[in-house]
Write a protein that holds these residues in place. Structure first.
Motif, mmCIF file in Angstrom:
data_model
loop_
_atom_site.group_PDB
_atom_site.id
_atom_site.type_symbol
_atom_site.label_atom_id
_atom_site.label_comp_id
_atom_site.label_asym_id
_atom_site.label_seq_id
_atom_site.Cartn_x
_atom_site.Cartn_y
_atom_site.Cartn_z
ATOM 1 N N ILE A 124 -4.767 20.715 -9.837
ATOM 2 C CA ILE A 124 -5.938 21.416 -10.364
ATOM 3 C C ILE A 124 -7.025 21.493 -9.303
ATOM 4 O O ILE A 124 -7.618 22.536 -9.058
ATOM 5 C CB ILE A 124 -6.488 20.716 -11.626
ATOM 6 N N GLU A 125 -7.281 20.360 -8.655
ATOM 7 C CA GLU A 125 -8.264 20.332 -7.565
ATOM 8 C C GLU A 125 -7.901 19.230 -6.586
ATOM 9 O O GLU A 125 -7.522 18.130 -6.990
ATOM 10 C CB GLU A 125 -9.676 20.098 -8.112
ATOM 11 N N ASP A 126 -8.002 19.538 -5.301
ATOM 12 C CA ASP A 126 -7.721 18.563 -4.249
ATOM 13 C C ASP A 126 -9.019 18.188 -3.550
ATOM 14 O O ASP A 126 -9.567 18.965 -2.782
ATOM 15 C CB ASP A 126 -6.725 19.146 -3.238
ATOM 16 N N ASP A 127 -9.517 16.997 -3.839
ATOM 17 C CA ASP A 127 -10.691 16.487 -3.139
ATOM 18 C C ASP A 127 -10.363 15.146 -2.496
ATOM 19 O O ASP A 127 -11.112 14.184 -2.590
ATOM 20 C CB ASP A 127 -11.881 16.343 -4.094
ATOM 21 N N GLY A 128 -9.185 15.100 -1.868
ATOM 22 C CA GLY A 128 -8.815 13.912 -1.115
ATOM 23 C C GLY A 128 -7.899 12.951 -1.852
ATOM 24 O O GLY A 128 -7.775 12.994 -3.082
ATOM 25 N N SER A 129 -7.199 12.100 -1.075
ATOM 26 C CA SER A 129 -6.276 11.086 -1.608
ATOM 27 C C SER A 129 -5.226 11.723 -2.514
ATOM 28 O O SER A 129 -4.856 11.153 -3.553
ATOM 29 C CB SER A 129 -7.055 9.999 -2.374
ATOM 30 N N LEU A 130 -4.726 12.879 -2.121
ATOM 31 C CA LEU A 130 -3.854 13.669 -2.986
ATOM 32 C C LEU A 130 -2.529 12.971 -3.281
ATOM 33 O O LEU A 130 -2.081 12.935 -4.436
ATOM 34 C CB LEU A 130 -3.598 15.047 -2.357
ATOM 35 N N LEU A 131 -1.876 12.413 -2.270
ATOM 36 C CA LEU A 131 -0.590 11.752 -2.479
ATOM 37 C C LEU A 131 -0.740 10.549 -3.405
ATOM 38 O O LEU A 131 0.057 10.361 -4.327
ATOM 39 C CB LEU A 131 0.009 11.320 -1.136
ATOM 40 N N ALA A 132 -1.762 9.732 -3.175
ATOM 41 C CA ALA A 132 -1.982 8.554 -4.017
ATOM 42 C C ALA A 132 -2.210 8.962 -5.465
ATOM 43 O O ALA A 132 -1.639 8.366 -6.389
ATOM 44 C CB ALA A 132 -3.169 7.750 -3.497
ATOM 45 N N CYS A 133 -3.024 9.972 -5.682
ATOM 46 C CA CYS A 133 -3.300 10.439 -7.039
ATOM 47 C C CYS A 133 -2.038 10.991 -7.700
ATOM 48 O O CYS A 133 -1.803 10.775 -8.897
ATOM 49 C CB CYS A 133 -4.388 11.509 -7.019
ATOM 50 N N SER A 184 11.765 0.261 -13.915
ATOM 51 C CA SER A 184 11.866 -1.142 -13.512
ATOM 52 C C SER A 184 10.501 -1.744 -13.242
ATOM 53 O O SER A 184 10.325 -2.966 -13.293
ATOM 54 C CB SER A 184 12.734 -1.269 -12.258
ATOM 55 N N SER A 185 9.521 -0.887 -12.947
ATOM 56 C CA SER A 185 8.188 -1.356 -12.583
ATOM 57 C C SER A 185 7.230 -0.165 -12.563
ATOM 58 O O SER A 185 7.644 0.974 -12.785
ATOM 59 C CB SER A 185 8.211 -2.011 -11.195
ATOM 60 N N MET A 186 5.972 -0.452 -12.318
ATOM 61 C CA MET A 186 4.986 0.599 -12.099
ATOM 62 C C MET A 186 4.625 0.630 -10.614
ATOM 63 O O MET A 186 4.625 -0.400 -9.945
ATOM 64 C CB MET A 186 3.712 0.356 -12.918
ATOM 65 N N ILE A 187 4.321 1.820 -10.125
ATOM 66 C CA ILE A 187 3.869 1.977 -8.743
ATOM 67 C C ILE A 187 2.404 2.423 -8.772
ATOM 68 O O ILE A 187 2.054 3.373 -9.475
ATOM 69 C CB ILE A 187 4.690 3.030 -7.978
ATOM 70 N N SER A 188 1.570 1.714 -8.046
ATOM 71 C CA SER A 188 0.159 2.091 -7.926
ATOM 72 C C SER A 188 -0.132 2.380 -6.460
ATOM 73 O O SER A 188 0.196 1.567 -5.588
ATOM 74 C CB SER A 188 -0.752 0.982 -8.449
ATOM 75 N N ALA A 189 -0.740 3.532 -6.200
ATOM 76 C CA ALA A 189 -0.958 3.977 -4.817
ATOM 77 C C ALA A 189 -2.446 4.123 -4.508
ATOM 78 O O ALA A 189 -3.242 4.473 -5.374
ATOM 79 C CB ALA A 189 -0.242 5.299 -4.577
ATOM 80 N N VAL A 190 -2.773 3.856 -3.258
ATOM 81 C CA VAL A 190 -4.162 3.913 -2.795
ATOM 82 C C VAL A 190 -4.195 4.518 -1.395
ATOM 83 O O VAL A 190 -3.310 4.260 -0.579
ATOM 84 C CB VAL A 190 -4.785 2.498 -2.738
ATOM 85 N N SER A 191 -5.231 5.324 -1.134
ATOM 86 C CA SER A 191 -5.472 5.841 0.211
ATOM 87 C C SER A 191 -6.722 5.182 0.785
ATOM 88 O O SER A 191 -7.701 4.953 0.061
ATOM 89 C CB SER A 191 -5.662 7.360 0.194
ATOM 90 N N ILE A 192 -6.680 4.902 2.082
ATOM 91 C CA ILE A 192 -7.838 4.358 2.795
ATOM 92 C C ILE A 192 -7.965 5.074 4.126
ATOM 93 O O ILE A 192 -6.993 5.191 4.871
ATOM 94 C CB ILE A 192 -7.717 2.844 3.042
ATOM 95 N N ALA A 193 -9.168 5.554 4.415
ATOM 96 C CA ALA A 193 -9.442 6.184 5.708
ATOM 97 C C ALA A 193 -10.339 5.263 6.528
ATOM 98 O O ALA A 193 -11.059 4.426 5.975
ATOM 99 C CB ALA A 193 -10.131 7.532 5.497
ATOM 100 N N VAL A 194 -10.266 5.413 7.839
ATOM 101 C CA VAL A 194 -11.200 4.710 8.725
ATOM 102 C C VAL A 194 -12.084 5.755 9.393
ATOM 103 O O VAL A 194 -11.585 6.672 10.059
ATOM 104 C CB VAL A 194 -10.463 3.861 9.774
#
Length: 249
Positions: free
Chosen positions: A125-134, A151-161
């Motif tokens: 719908i809208e891409d304002d960053g961290s797209l893969l994690a979302c 078997s489990s849940m996967i939780s994803a996070v993006s971090i930029a420097v």
């Protein structure tokens, strides 16, 4: 209501190093997460998921019949379709699609449904960053809504420097990613608590990777907590409604 809404410092603990963020978050703060389930009537499970302004709708179809050329006799075939809001698909969309197929394949108990297909359709719908994690987080919630055994849940996070200050920017926006030195997206398994996938943009040292992944793990636990609270509330409402129906008979 079906919707739900959960209620930094720079590297090395030096808050002065962190740049001011336009949305007034600290460097180590996630954007607001929102999720609404059951948004697609023809899907077996679906959610509308957002982190800040990044938003998508994910529908899950299956287990269903699979074409012979795609069939696997010992497990389900996992298929992911990633649809941009408008315009042609890019290489980045294809990479996200492939990463999702691999990640969801790790999570889904495919052996429970051999010779079938489970299709996950992600509509951006809208891409304002961290797209893969979302996309990973949204797909995980849609699978749970569909009742697909995992078997489990996967939780994803993006971090930029950040390029100038070298400060961490958790859950970066699109603009922050464009001006960052590198960006790391990591997915964590709720069962093993280990890293399931890792995707990097830019170059970084091993020491910096480990430091970034450690921060990502802490943030992933918060996202996992949101998922658990959301579906605990859904199941409790369903149980309450069932009891009320039995009482009214």
């Amino acid at each position: 209501s079906r919707g739900s809404d959960p209620g930094g410092k720079g590297r090395g603990g030096q808050s002065a190093a962190a740049p001011a963020r336009k949305d007034e978050r600290s460097g180590k703060e996630l954007r607001k997460i929102k999720c609404e389930r059951g948004v697609l009537l023809r899907a077996d499970g679906s959610v509308r998921y957002s982190q800040g302004n990044t938003c998508m709708i994910v529908g899950v179809h299956g287990p269903m019949k699979v074409q012979k050329r795609e069939e696997k006799i010992d497990q389900a075939t996992i298929s992911v379709v990633f649809k941009p809001l408008s315009g042609a698909r890019t290489q980045n969309h294809t990479r996200i699609e492939m990463a999702l197929e691999e990640t969801l394949g790790y999570m889904i108990l495919g052996q429970m449904h051999p010779c079938t297909k489970i299709q996950v359709v992600v509509q951006m719908i809208e891409d304002d960053g961290s797209l893969l994690a979302c996309a990973v987080n949204a797909s995980c919630m849609a699978l749970i809504d569909a009742g697909i055994q995992c078997s489990s849940m996967i939780s994803a996070v993006s971090i930029a420097v950040e390029g100038d200050s070298k400060a961490f920017l958790l859950d970066p926006t699109h603009a922050e990613q464009l001006h960052s030195e590198f960006c790391l997206t990591v997915g964590f398994c709720s069962k093993s608590e280990g890293i399931v996938f890792s995707h990097t943009q830019g170059l970084l040292s091993k020491a910096l990777y480990l430091e970034t992944a450690q921060l990502a793990e802490k943030a992933a636990k918060k996202i996992e907590g949101f998922k658990r609270q959301f579906f605990d509330a859904v199941f409790m409402r369903a149980l309450s409604n069932k009891k009320q129906e039995q009482k009214n008979r």
